[in-house]
Design a protein around this motif. Structure first.
Motif, short mmCIF file in Angstrom:
data_model
loop_
_atom_site.label_atom_id
_atom_site.label_comp_id
_atom_site.label_asym_id
_atom_site.label_seq_id
_atom_site.Cartn_x
_atom_site.Cartn_y
_atom_site.Cartn_z
N ALA A 38 0.84 -1.20 0.00
CA ALA A 38 0.00 0.00 0.00
C ALA A 38 0.88 1.25 0.00
O ALA A 38 2.02 1.22 0.49
CB ALA A 38 -0.90 0.00 1.22
N PRO A 39 0.38 2.36 -0.55
CA PRO A 39 1.14 3.60 -0.48
C PRO A 39 1.41 3.98 0.97
O PRO A 39 0.57 3.72 1.85
CB PRO A 39 0.20 4.63 -1.14
N LYS A 40 2.54 4.56 1.25
CA LYS A 40 2.97 4.84 2.62
C LYS A 40 1.92 5.66 3.36
O LYS A 40 1.49 6.72 2.91
CB LYS A 40 4.29 5.61 2.60
N GLY A 41 1.49 5.13 4.48
CA GLY A 41 0.55 5.84 5.35
C GLY A 41 -0.91 5.74 4.93
O GLY A 41 -1.79 6.23 5.62
N LYS A 42 -1.18 5.09 3.80
CA LYS A 42 -2.56 5.02 3.30
C LYS A 42 -3.10 3.59 3.40
O LYS A 42 -2.35 2.63 3.32
CB LYS A 42 -2.64 5.51 1.85
N LYS A 43 -4.43 3.50 3.53
CA LYS A 43 -5.10 2.22 3.63
C LYS A 43 -6.26 2.16 2.64
O LYS A 43 -6.88 3.17 2.35
CB LYS A 43 -5.63 1.99 5.05
N PRO A 44 -6.57 0.96 2.15
CA PRO A 44 -7.75 0.83 1.26
C PRO A 44 -9.03 1.09 2.04
O PRO A 44 -9.20 0.59 3.16
CB PRO A 44 -7.66 -0.61 0.77
N VAL A 60 -6.37 11.28 -2.73
CA VAL A 60 -6.85 9.89 -2.84
C VAL A 60 -6.14 9.19 -3.99
O VAL A 60 -6.11 9.69 -5.12
CB VAL A 60 -8.38 9.87 -3.06
N LEU A 61 -5.57 8.04 -3.68
CA LEU A 61 -4.91 7.22 -4.68
C LEU A 61 -5.75 5.96 -4.92
O LEU A 61 -6.56 5.57 -4.09
CB LEU A 61 -3.51 6.80 -4.21
N PHE A 62 -5.54 5.34 -6.06
CA PHE A 62 -6.23 4.08 -6.35
C PHE A 62 -5.36 3.26 -7.30
O PHE A 62 -4.44 3.77 -7.94
CB PHE A 62 -7.60 4.34 -6.99
N LYS A 63 -5.67 1.99 -7.34
CA LYS A 63 -5.10 1.12 -8.37
C LYS A 63 -6.24 0.33 -8.98
O LYS A 63 -7.31 0.18 -8.37
CB LYS A 63 -4.02 0.20 -7.81
N VAL A 64 -6.02 -0.15 -10.18
CA VAL A 64 -7.06 -0.92 -10.87
C VAL A 64 -6.54 -2.34 -11.09
O VAL A 64 -5.38 -2.55 -11.46
CB VAL A 64 -7.47 -0.25 -12.20
N LEU A 65 -7.40 -3.29 -10.78
CA LEU A 65 -7.07 -4.70 -10.96
C LEU A 65 -7.91 -5.28 -12.09
O LEU A 65 -9.12 -5.06 -12.14
CB LEU A 65 -7.35 -5.49 -9.68
N CYS A 96 3.68 7.04 -8.80
CA CYS A 96 3.53 6.07 -7.72
C CYS A 96 2.94 4.75 -8.22
O CYS A 96 2.12 4.14 -7.53
CB CYS A 96 2.69 6.65 -6.59
N ALA A 97 3.31 4.34 -9.43
CA ALA A 97 2.79 3.10 -10.01
C ALA A 97 2.97 1.93 -9.03
O ALA A 97 3.99 1.87 -8.32
CB ALA A 97 3.52 2.80 -11.32
N PRO A 98 2.00 1.02 -8.95
CA PRO A 98 0.82 0.89 -9.81
C PRO A 98 -0.37 1.75 -9.39
O PRO A 98 -1.49 1.50 -9.82
CB PRO A 98 0.48 -0.60 -9.64
N TYR A 99 -0.11 2.75 -8.54
CA TYR A 99 -1.18 3.62 -8.07
C TYR A 99 -1.28 4.86 -8.94
O TYR A 99 -0.29 5.31 -9.54
CB TYR A 99 -0.93 4.00 -6.60
N TYR A 100 -2.48 5.42 -8.98
CA TYR A 100 -2.76 6.64 -9.73
C TYR A 100 -3.54 7.58 -8.82
O TYR A 100 -4.17 7.15 -7.85
CB TYR A 100 -3.61 6.33 -10.98
N ARG A 101 -3.51 8.87 -9.16
CA ARG A 101 -4.30 9.85 -8.40
C ARG A 101 -5.71 9.92 -8.98
O ARG A 101 -5.88 10.05 -10.19
CB ARG A 101 -3.61 11.21 -8.42
#
Length: 427
Positions: free
Chosen positions: A50-56, A386-391, A405-410
């Protein structure tokens, strides 16, 4: 000049290697040649940290129903009748008799169950829901709110219910709502008559027919099943019978009886590849960004993408965690993946012979129970970054967006890019 030649050589080597990779994948598991009948394989890789400090905190999902029986009775009856008559006349080889027995078993298993979810299809969605819960536990923590929608087709409704039952068993405190209504079909499975009528232009049909002619591979496998080739050519349309048989064989893996044998065993690896190639090109023309019919077919999912954005914005504004789950069809998942450009599936190519080499491989997108998941991350409800990734089928996928911040996007970048893309479509 030397650098240019090296670049061309590098590209050609990559193209050849990709085609060879698909051949190897089909040799490794010939069931992949089933295209949209391929039974869900599950994720193939671990997820990134997960991105540092962030949670789903939120998941937005669209999934296809699980494995099913074929939809049309004729899809069972035509191959059965062809082999039944040949068997009564003593015209089948030993392999033909074995094939006839398999067809009979699968046809009987499907009796009065056309288009219905198979037991495997239900298990696929229970497993996907369980992994979703285990991979992103903070989304489903406490009394999280889960809103589920299905199209009005029974196999989709049962897929949704299988997933929800699994989630409820894992956390009885979840607040779950679920529905299947014509009210939501405008985005759950939009039927756009204008786009539908544009699929098969004269040019698209010409190129597809020429492509299929170049990759015909029906005569030899069909002749292996009949001991009288004169009878086979006189009494049967071997091209048509092969098309029907290939679809029948593709569907077998989704059933309880079909998992005990491999109906593709009448084909050599190269024959199997050629038959799959034709189906692969067919789906590209129908739902890809194919320039032969205007390159606009993926916009059939414009309402769904707008809905995904709108509902994500609403859920981001709320303090609690939860998920929006949607259950429908491969004819939604595939064009949505193309509209998003997941893993480069927004490619435009008017040369069908180059599709595979450039990455259009249909079984990677829409097996039975295929799904696209947007997983959102933040530090807390006040966090605006807010960040997200797509599966795609539970594996991390790429989007045609810049990111540091791959695989994350804003999420802000996603909203801006895709709302502009949707607004650009004139219809």
């Amino acid at each position: 000049m030397r650098k240019f030649i090296l670049l061309v050589f590098s590209v050609l080597s990559y193209v050849a290697a990709y085609a060879q990779t698909v051949r190897e994948e089909l040799r490794e598991n010939d069931q992949r040649a089933s295209s949209n009948y391929f039974a869900y394989p599950g994720p193939s890789a671990k997820l990134s940290p997960a991105p540092k400090g962030k949670k789903p905190f939120y998941i937005s999902h669209y999934g296809r129903h699980g494995s099913r029986f074929m939809i049309n009775q004729r899809e069972y009856d035509y191959p059965y009748a062809s082999f039944n008559k040949a068997d009564s006349l003593g015209k089948l080889t030993a392999k033909g008799q074995e094939t006839y027995r398999r067809i009979s078993l699968l046809r009987e298993e499907a009796r009065d169950r056309l288009g219905e979810l198979t037991p495997l299809g239900a298990r696929q969605h229970r497993d996907i829901a369980r992994r979703m819960f285990e991979r992103f536990p903070t989304v489903f923590k406490g009394d999280a709110y889960i809103d589920a929608k299905s199209t009005i087709v029974i196999r989709c409704i049962l897929s949704m219910e299988s997933a929800l039952q699994q989630l409820a068993a894992l956390n009885p405190r979840l607040r779950i709502t679920h529905d299947a209504s014509q009210h939501d079909m405008y985005y759950m499975n939009l039927q756009d008559r204008k786009l539908y009528n544009q699929k098969w232009t004269r040019e698209a049909r010409r190129q597809y027919d020429d492509f299929c002619h170049r990759h015909q591979s029906h005569q030899a496998p069909m002749e292996r099943l009949f001991n009288d080739t004169a009878y086979a050519h006189r009494e049967l349309n071997l091209y048509r019978l092969n098309l029907a048989y290939f679809k029948f064989a593709s569907s077998a893996q989704g059933t309880e009886k079909g998992k005990h044998f491999d109906m593709f065993d009448i084909y050599t690896p190269e024959e199997l590849y050629d038959n799959w190639l034709q189906v692969n090109a067919f789906w590209y023309i129908l739902y890809g960004a194919c320039p032969m019919n205007g390159g606009t077919q993926p916009f059939v999912q414009r309402n769904l993408l707008r809905k995904i954005i709108q509902e994500a914005d609403s859920c981001i504004a709320l303090p609690q965690n939860g998920a929006t789950l949607r259950y429908g069809h491969e004819t939604v998942v595939l064009p949505l993946a193309c509209l998003l450009g997941l893993n480069g599936f927004d490619q435009q190519d008017d040369n069908l012979d180059e599709l595979v080499e450039k990455g259009w491989v249909n079984y990677k997108v829409f097996p039975m129970a295929a799904n696209i998941q947007f997983v959102f991350y933040r530090k807390n409800p006040q966090d605006k970054d807010v960040l997200f990734k797509v599966l795609l089928n539970e594996d991390e996928a790429t989007l045609p967006l810049p990111t540091d911040c791959a695989p994350y996007y804003r999420w802000a970048d996603f909203r801006d890019y895709y709302l502009k893309k949707l607004d650009s479509y004139g219809h």
